[in-house]
Design an enzyme around this catalytic site. Structure first.
Site, mmCIF file in Angstrom:
data_model
loop_
_atom_site.group_PDB
_atom_site.id
_atom_site.type_symbol
_atom_site.label_atom_id
_atom_site.label_comp_id
_atom_site.label_asym_id
_atom_site.label_seq_id
_atom_site.Cartn_x
_atom_site.Cartn_y
_atom_site.Cartn_z
ATOM 1 N N HIS A 85 0.854 -1.190 0.000
ATOM 2 C CA HIS A 85 0.000 0.000 0.000
ATOM 3 C C HIS A 85 0.886 1.233 0.000
ATOM 4 O O HIS A 85 1.824 1.330 0.785
ATOM 5 C CB HIS A 85 -0.904 0.027 1.239
ATOM 6 C CG HIS A 85 -1.748 1.260 1.283
ATOM 7 N ND1 HIS A 85 -2.944 1.359 0.609
ATOM 8 C CD2 HIS A 85 -1.546 2.466 1.867
ATOM 9 C CE1 HIS A 85 -3.455 2.563 0.797
ATOM 10 N NE2 HIS A 85 -2.622 3.261 1.557
ATOM 11 N N ASP A 164 -15.438 1.978 7.550
ATOM 12 C CA ASP A 164 -14.405 2.923 7.099
ATOM 13 C C ASP A 164 -14.914 3.756 5.929
ATOM 14 O O ASP A 164 -14.654 4.958 5.837
ATOM 15 C CB ASP A 164 -13.122 2.184 6.697
ATOM 16 C CG ASP A 164 -12.158 3.149 6.024
ATOM 17 O OD1 ASP A 164 -11.697 4.074 6.709
ATOM 18 O OD2 ASP A 164 -11.911 3.028 4.807
ATOM 19 N N ARG A 171 -15.106 12.147 7.169
ATOM 20 C CA ARG A 171 -13.854 12.854 7.458
ATOM 21 C C ARG A 171 -13.521 13.848 6.355
ATOM 22 O O ARG A 171 -13.015 14.937 6.600
ATOM 23 C CB ARG A 171 -12.708 11.845 7.636
ATOM 24 C CG ARG A 171 -12.808 11.066 8.942
ATOM 25 C CD ARG A 171 -11.870 9.876 8.941
ATOM 26 N NE ARG A 171 -10.498 10.267 8.680
ATOM 27 C CZ ARG A 171 -9.586 9.493 8.094
ATOM 28 N NH1 ARG A 171 -9.904 8.266 7.702
ATOM 29 N NH2 ARG A 171 -8.379 9.912 7.896
ATOM 30 N N SER A 186 -7.830 3.599 9.083
ATOM 31 C CA SER A 186 -8.600 3.543 7.839
ATOM 32 C C SER A 186 -7.890 2.656 6.811
ATOM 33 O O SER A 186 -8.475 1.728 6.243
ATOM 34 C CB SER A 186 -8.764 4.969 7.303
ATOM 35 O OG SER A 186 -9.218 4.972 5.984
ATOM 36 N N LYS A 190 -8.872 -1.825 5.773
ATOM 37 C CA LYS A 190 -9.138 -2.405 4.450
ATOM 38 C C LYS A 190 -8.128 -3.490 4.109
ATOM 39 O O LYS A 190 -8.459 -4.523 3.533
ATOM 40 C CB LYS A 190 -9.123 -1.303 3.382
ATOM 41 C CG LYS A 190 -10.371 -0.424 3.461
ATOM 42 C CD LYS A 190 -10.285 0.784 2.572
ATOM 43 C CE LYS A 190 -9.333 1.795 3.117
ATOM 44 N NZ LYS A 190 -9.631 3.194 2.933
HETATM 45 N N1 URA Z 1 -6.363 6.541 2.531
HETATM 46 C C1 URA Z 1 -7.296 5.871 3.253
HETATM 47 O O1 URA Z 1 -7.746 4.820 2.852
HETATM 48 N N2 URA Z 1 -7.699 6.407 4.417
HETATM 49 C C2 URA Z 1 -7.196 7.569 4.904
HETATM 50 O O2 URA Z 1 -7.602 7.982 5.967
HETATM 51 C C3 URA Z 1 -6.255 8.250 4.140
HETATM 52 C C4 URA Z 1 -5.829 7.713 2.951
#
Ligand code: URA
Length: 429
Positions: A85, A164, A171, A186, A190
């Site tokens: 990621h 999320d 957010r 967050s 995932k």
């Molecule tokens: N990417 C995400 O998936 N969540 C965040 O809070 C910031 C970047």
């Protein structure tokens, strides 16, 4: 959850207190089921923004978001699963190269990716520049592509960490995105839910990144590595520089073209450096002990490129189709002779966005052909009047805004500086 219980939690956090794990899990679960209104969750997010969350609270929030949906089980693939990621940057097309590269070396790579927002590009927007490519796959399709190609790059489905998804949207409109425990939970919810057994994080540092300073980036990386490890995912992180674009291409089709060159062993040095460093860390986590030089060899002998084509075909795309070309091009020339000392990633990313490569709102379409090519990068020699950047667009009216973003983006000095490594450090549990 009763409205008054939510008020208690908001008040406790507002006053700097600690929320216990059971309360966080109950609140997030209730929010995901639409039993807590957005105005209460917004107030809590703002309290968290100012007061923070400690390690235990961050772990509970992450667990609650994972538990709000399904957790995929990829244990039946017969290969170690490993994902990467990136916190996002300008010209960051590493996923397009890394996923097939790892697949060609014996791993299975379930790569959930996002779309671009603002000046940072999105992997899915890039891949969708390929004719027919589909990013929205069901969990079953994702498994099929993984079995056929060894890697898949697709959007996170609605069943993965749905809490999320709701929280992130909230957010975004309540100025509570840039908060380390919220970002870490967050992202990690995932990644944990997708079912990978190993994960390497590429945490970008610099002007073109989410985290401009190294200290914050390191704290984000350490938080995410701890969360992954606590949830049974072998996790480590690389801190990499994002002061200038990665590679030469910034946009969608132009980044696919550069990824194809890299998969054919002809990539730009900085992109190859970051890709190889991430690949080696992923192989280490996955326990794939390969002879030295195998990573470079897979890029040079066509194995990784062959996996990329297999993945594109399995996702409905035509790997042989011509990529879209922009009808309008303009060059930005050097104002003096010398060496490029600085090429600002944020300015180049913003210019590519204004040329049409990115979106201002989630619903906007992007232009596949728009973008910027960095013809000269840091440390390279240029004569006055020679082009430094090439701007491409499908709409000539967009040049003005893009050129405005590039004012002051390039510094040229009489003496060249040696190239710097993009990799700053590694963070392991
Ligand atoms: N990417 C995400 O998936 N969540 C965040 O809070 C910031 C970047």
């Amino acid at each position: 959850m009763a409205p008054l219980e939510a008020v208690d939690l908001i008040r406790r956090k507002r006053d700097g207190g600690k929320l216990d794990a059971a309360a966080i899990e109950a609140l997030v679960g209730a929010y995901a089921r639409d039993e807590v209104p957005d105005y209460q969750m917004s107030a809590l997010l703002m309290a968290v923004f100012f007061r923070g969350l400690d390690a235990e609270e961050t772990r509970a929030l992450t667990k609650a978001m994972v538990d709000s949906g399904e957790r995929l089980d990829l244990g039946d693939l017969g290969r170690p699963t490993v994902d990467k990621h990136s916190t996002g940057g300008v010209g960051d097309k590493v996923s397009l190269v890394l996923a097939p590269l790892l697949a060609s070396l014996g791993a299975a790579v379930p790569q959930l990716s996002g779309r671009g927002l603002g000046h940072t590009g999105g992997t899915l927007d890039k891949l969708e520049a390929i004719k027919g490519f589909r990013s929205d796959l069901s969990a079953e399709e994702m498994r099929r592509v993984l079995r056929e190609a060894g890697c898949v790059i697709c959007a996170a489905g609605p069943s993965l960490a749905p809490a999320d998804r709701r929280l992130y949207r909230l957010r975004d409109v309540t100025a509570t995105v840039d908060c380390i425990p919220l970002i870490a939970s967050s992202i990690m919810s995932k990644k944990i839910a997708e079912g990978t057994s190993c994960l390497v994080l590429d945490v970008k540092v610099g002007r073109g990144a989410f985290m401009a300073g190294e200290e914050d980036a390191r704290r984000l990386a350490e938080t995410m590595v701890a969360l992954g490890t606590e949830h049974g995912v072998k996790t480590s992180a690389l801190l990499t520089r994002m002061d200038e674009p990665l590679g030469r291409a910034v946009g969608n089709a132009v980044e696919v073209a550069e990824s194809l060159e890299t998969l054919a062993g002809k990539g730009p040095a900085d992109l190859v450096e970051v890709t190889r460093a991430l690949a080696e860390e992923m192989l280490r986590l996955a326990g794939l002990d390969l002879p030295r030089g195998e990573v470079a060899a897979a890029l040079e002998d066509g194995r990784a490129l062959e996996r990329f084509s297999a993945m594109v075909r399995a996702q409905g795309g035509d790997p042989g189709a011509d990529l879209p070309e922009a009808p309008f091009r303009r060059e930005l020339a050097a104002g003096s002779s010398g060496y490029v000392a600085r090429l600002d990633a944020l300015a180049v990313g913003t210019a590519a966005w204004r040329l049409g490569a990115g979106r201002a709102k989630k619903e906007d379409d992007v232009s596949a052909a728009a973008g910027v090519l960095c013809l000269r990068k840091r440390g390279e020699k240029v004569e006055k009047g020679e082009p430094v950047l090439e701007l491409r667009t499908e709409d000539e009216a967009r040049f003005e805004g893009a050129l405005g973003a590039l004012a002051g983006a390039v510094d040229i000095r009489p003496d060249g500086e040696p190239a710097r490594s993009r990799v700053i450090g590694v963070i392991r549990p």
